[in-house]
Design a protein around this motif. Structure first.
Motif, short mmCIF file in Angstrom:
data_model
loop_
_atom_site.label_atom_id
_atom_site.label_comp_id
_atom_site.label_asym_id
_atom_site.label_seq_id
_atom_site.Cartn_x
_atom_site.Cartn_y
_atom_site.Cartn_z
N GLY A 138 18.86 -83.26 38.58
CA GLY A 138 18.62 -84.38 39.49
C GLY A 138 18.05 -85.62 38.85
O GLY A 138 17.89 -86.64 39.52
N GLY A 139 17.71 -85.54 37.55
CA GLY A 139 17.19 -86.71 36.86
C GLY A 139 15.72 -86.98 37.10
O GLY A 139 15.20 -88.00 36.64
N ASP A 140 15.03 -86.10 37.82
CA ASP A 140 13.61 -86.32 38.12
C ASP A 140 12.80 -85.19 37.47
O ASP A 140 12.27 -84.31 38.14
N TRP A 141 12.75 -85.21 36.15
CA TRP A 141 12.09 -84.15 35.39
C TRP A 141 11.71 -84.71 34.04
O TRP A 141 12.49 -85.42 33.40
N GLY A 142 10.48 -84.42 33.60
CA GLY A 142 10.04 -84.91 32.30
C GLY A 142 10.39 -83.97 31.18
O GLY A 142 11.10 -82.97 31.35
N ILE A 143 9.88 -84.28 30.00
CA ILE A 143 10.17 -83.46 28.82
C ILE A 143 9.29 -82.21 28.80
O ILE A 143 9.75 -81.13 28.46
N ALA A 144 8.04 -82.34 29.18
CA ALA A 144 7.12 -81.20 29.15
C ALA A 144 7.29 -80.35 30.40
O ALA A 144 7.78 -80.80 31.44
N PHE A 145 6.88 -79.07 30.29
CA PHE A 145 6.80 -78.25 31.49
C PHE A 145 5.73 -78.84 32.42
O PHE A 145 4.76 -79.45 31.98
N GLY A 146 5.92 -78.61 33.71
CA GLY A 146 4.96 -79.14 34.67
C GLY A 146 5.29 -80.52 35.17
O GLY A 146 4.42 -81.24 35.66
N THR A 147 6.57 -80.88 35.08
CA THR A 147 7.00 -82.21 35.53
C THR A 147 8.08 -82.09 36.61
O THR A 147 9.00 -82.90 36.69
N LEU A 148 7.95 -81.05 37.44
CA LEU A 148 8.90 -80.87 38.53
C LEU A 148 8.75 -81.99 39.56
O LEU A 148 7.66 -82.52 39.76
N PRO A 149 9.83 -82.33 40.24
CA PRO A 149 9.75 -83.41 41.23
C PRO A 149 9.02 -82.96 42.49
O PRO A 149 8.80 -81.77 42.74
N ALA A 150 8.66 -83.93 43.32
CA ALA A 150 8.01 -83.63 44.60
C ALA A 150 8.99 -82.88 45.50
O ALA A 150 10.21 -83.02 45.39
N GLY A 151 8.41 -82.09 46.39
CA GLY A 151 9.22 -81.37 47.35
C GLY A 151 9.60 -79.97 46.94
O GLY A 151 10.20 -79.22 47.73
N VAL A 152 9.27 -79.57 45.71
CA VAL A 152 9.57 -78.22 45.24
C VAL A 152 8.61 -77.24 45.89
O VAL A 152 7.42 -77.51 46.03
N ASP A 153 9.10 -76.09 46.28
CA ASP A 153 8.26 -75.05 46.88
C ASP A 153 7.61 -74.24 45.77
O ASP A 153 8.03 -73.12 45.45
N THR A 154 6.57 -74.81 45.16
CA THR A 154 5.94 -74.15 44.02
C THR A 154 5.34 -72.81 44.40
O THR A 154 5.37 -71.86 43.61
N GLY A 155 4.79 -72.69 45.60
CA GLY A 155 4.17 -71.44 46.01
C GLY A 155 5.16 -70.29 46.03
O GLY A 155 4.86 -69.19 45.55
N ALA A 156 6.33 -70.52 46.60
CA ALA A 156 7.34 -69.45 46.68
C ALA A 156 7.83 -69.06 45.29
O ALA A 156 8.11 -67.88 45.03
#
Length: 540
Positions: A514-532
């Protein structure tokens, strides 16, 4: 003396759990038609999660193999002494069929079942996976000499670990190794200088030096040498049929970054005796199937390490508190953890799909898909493992930098699979070679990927982009890494869209395509269901 402090806010040990309680792994096992193996996979998972097995893994790395070139009287013996728990680890692996057993198992999904067990047991200790993997991979190559295969294959597939150098047919089970690279050539095996001279009895006499021979106490080795007809493949037992030692001289053990429980050696063939496997001059073609199967285990091993790192990081963040709440409940930490789990599940899902293809040797499409899919997955999954291990370690803070946490060993181990059986450039160029020489592999690869067509628009766009990139041959070797990365990602994305948890698939496509992600881990875009997503790596 009064106590200076009370120990609080320390994370409990991660043991007493089932390592096989891994939804991505178990789902892949079922899809491969190997659900019948689930009970044994869980049995192995419970042992892998036990304090006992984890101590075995720790101790074999703290007490490394020792080379004994001579006995006390000065006789040449060329043996390696291992910690006793090395043999415990090997015994479990062999008894559960992680080595050659699937080649003689007619059940549906036998190779996928073996892959799942290899992945689970590898989380205890990765070093001993090397001889187990080589034994698994040796059998299809050995079949190029039916007489040798008839003699040794039943013992290579036997579920008894019988350590010690004796005449192979006198043993209850065998372990095989591979000895290919030389100091002047490395991956360029066609520059090998080891010679093989025919003898009147049909054997060959080998003279030369090998730069990397892992697990030198294996019972036999497949090796490459220059015969009169060109580079050829040979089988060399450590003990000859008459009971004498084959003159394979162990010169030294390598002082390696990681994988320290496993002995890797330099060896000399001092007029060693071997038997031809396949035809003279076709050594690379003969041994390539062994290489491809060990490449699958490279991907499985990296996926296994990623799962271990993600589970450990989630466990730590669940029990460790800072700034008034659990690390798990800190939004930025949740982003990191979810990203680690995404990477882990994508790797596991792809590796299990490729393992399933190994169960369908008579299906041309499956084998064509496996040829390219394995090359791109080996490149990408193994390339991601070191950065994944580093990020998982960092989730522990300073505690992760301490040996007792187990994370430094995971970190040191992570680069190996990207080097073993062809480093990153070799793997990327092998993918180009597959596409150029076997165009049917490209068609089969995209048939697989397009089974997910319409499931996620971001994935569909990424598939269109990589298809377009494949039409541009200008400077393709220079661009090989980027191209192969794109192929690996669309394969992972397609499998997750079809089979993965919806939260995982959505987050993967949103970040990787989707083009909304950085190089390092921990750069997921908003709206991701991190808990699940994080919940899928939580130990209960």
């Amino acid at each position: 003396m009064p106590a200076t402090h009370e120990v609080v806010n320390q994370v409990p040990p991660l043991n007493g759990h089932d390592v096989a309680a891994d939804p991505a792994l178990l789902d892949g096992l079922e899809r491969a038609g190997a659900g019948w193996a689930a009970a044994e996979v869980h049995e192995l998972g419970r042992l892998a999660g036990s304090e006992l097995a984890q101590d075995w893994g720790r101790l074999v790395n703290e007490n490394e193999p020792v080379l004994r070139t001579h006995d006390r009287y000065g006789h040449r013996i060329d043996e390696v002494e291992f910690h006793p728990h090395w043999h415990d680890l090997m015994t479990v692996a062999v008894e559960h069929g992680l080595h050659g057993t699937p080649w003689r198992d007619s059940r549906e999904g036998a190779h996928a079942a073996r892959a799942a067990k290899f992945y689970v047991w590898g989380q205890v200790e990765a070093g001993h996976s090397c001889p187990i993997s080589m034994t698994y991979a040796a059998i299809p190559a050995l079949r190029a000499n039916p007489e040798l295969a008839a003699r040794y294959e039943p013992l290579l597939a036997a579920t008894e670990y019988d350590f010690g150098l004796r005449e192979p047919t006198s043993k209850r089970g065998l372990i095989a190794g591979m000895s290919m690279t030389e100091k002047q050539g490395g991956s360029d095996v066609r520059t090998n200088t080891t010679t093989a001279t025919p003898s009147a009895d049909g054997s060959y006499i080998l003279v030369g030096h090998k730069w990397f021979t892992s697990a030198p106490m294996s019972d036999m080795f497949l090796t490459l040498a220059q015969a009169p007809g060109g580079l050829s493949c040979f089988l060399l037992p450590r003990v000859l049929p008459d009971g004498s030692r084959n003159p394979i001289r162990l010169q030294r053990l390598k002082d390696k970054l990681g994988n320290r429980s496993n002995a890797s050696s330099e060896i000399e063939y001092d007029n060693a005796v071997g038997w031809l496997v396949g035809e003279e001059g076709r050594g690379v073609r003969t041994i390539i199937e062994m290489v491809n199967n060990t490449r699958l285990d490279c991907a499985l091993g990296s996926a296994s390490g990623m799962r271990l790192g993600a589970v450990r990081a989630v466990h730590h963040a669940t029990h460790r508190h800072a700034f008034g709440k659990a690390l798990l409940d800190q939004p930025l930490m949740a982003n990191v953890l979810a990203d680690l789990v995404l990477e882990s599940e994508a790797a596991t899902t792809a590796a299990m799909r490729l393992a399933a293809a190994g169960d369908r040797p008579g299906d041309p499409r499956e084998q064509a898909f496996r040829r390219l899919g394995l090359a791109v997955t080996k490149y990408w999954v193994c390339k991601r493992a070191p950065s994944h291990a580093a990020e998982a370690l960092e989730c522990f803070g300073g505690n992760g930098y301490v040996e007792e946490s187990g994370m430094p060993r995971l970190y040191r181990e992570a680069p190996l699979t990207s080097i073993w059986e062809g480093s990153g450039n070799v793997a990327a160029l092998d993918a180009l070679r597959a596409m150029g020489r076997q165009p049917e592999s490209v068609a089969a690869f995209f048939e697989e990927v397009e089974l997910a067509a319409g499931g996620d628009a971001r994935l569909d766009d990424a598939v269109d982009r990589v298809r377009k990139e494949l039409t541009d041959l200008d400077g393709i070797e220079y661009r090989a890494r980027r191209l192969v990365e794109s192929l690996a990602l669309v394969l992972q994305g397609s499998l997750l869209v079809r089979h993965g948890d919806p939260a995982v698939a959505d987050a993967f496509c949103a970040s990787r395509f989707g083009g909304d992600w950085g190089i390092a881990f921990g750069t997921l875009p908003a709206g991701v269901d991190t808990g699940a997503i994080i919940e899928r790596a939580a130990v209960r």
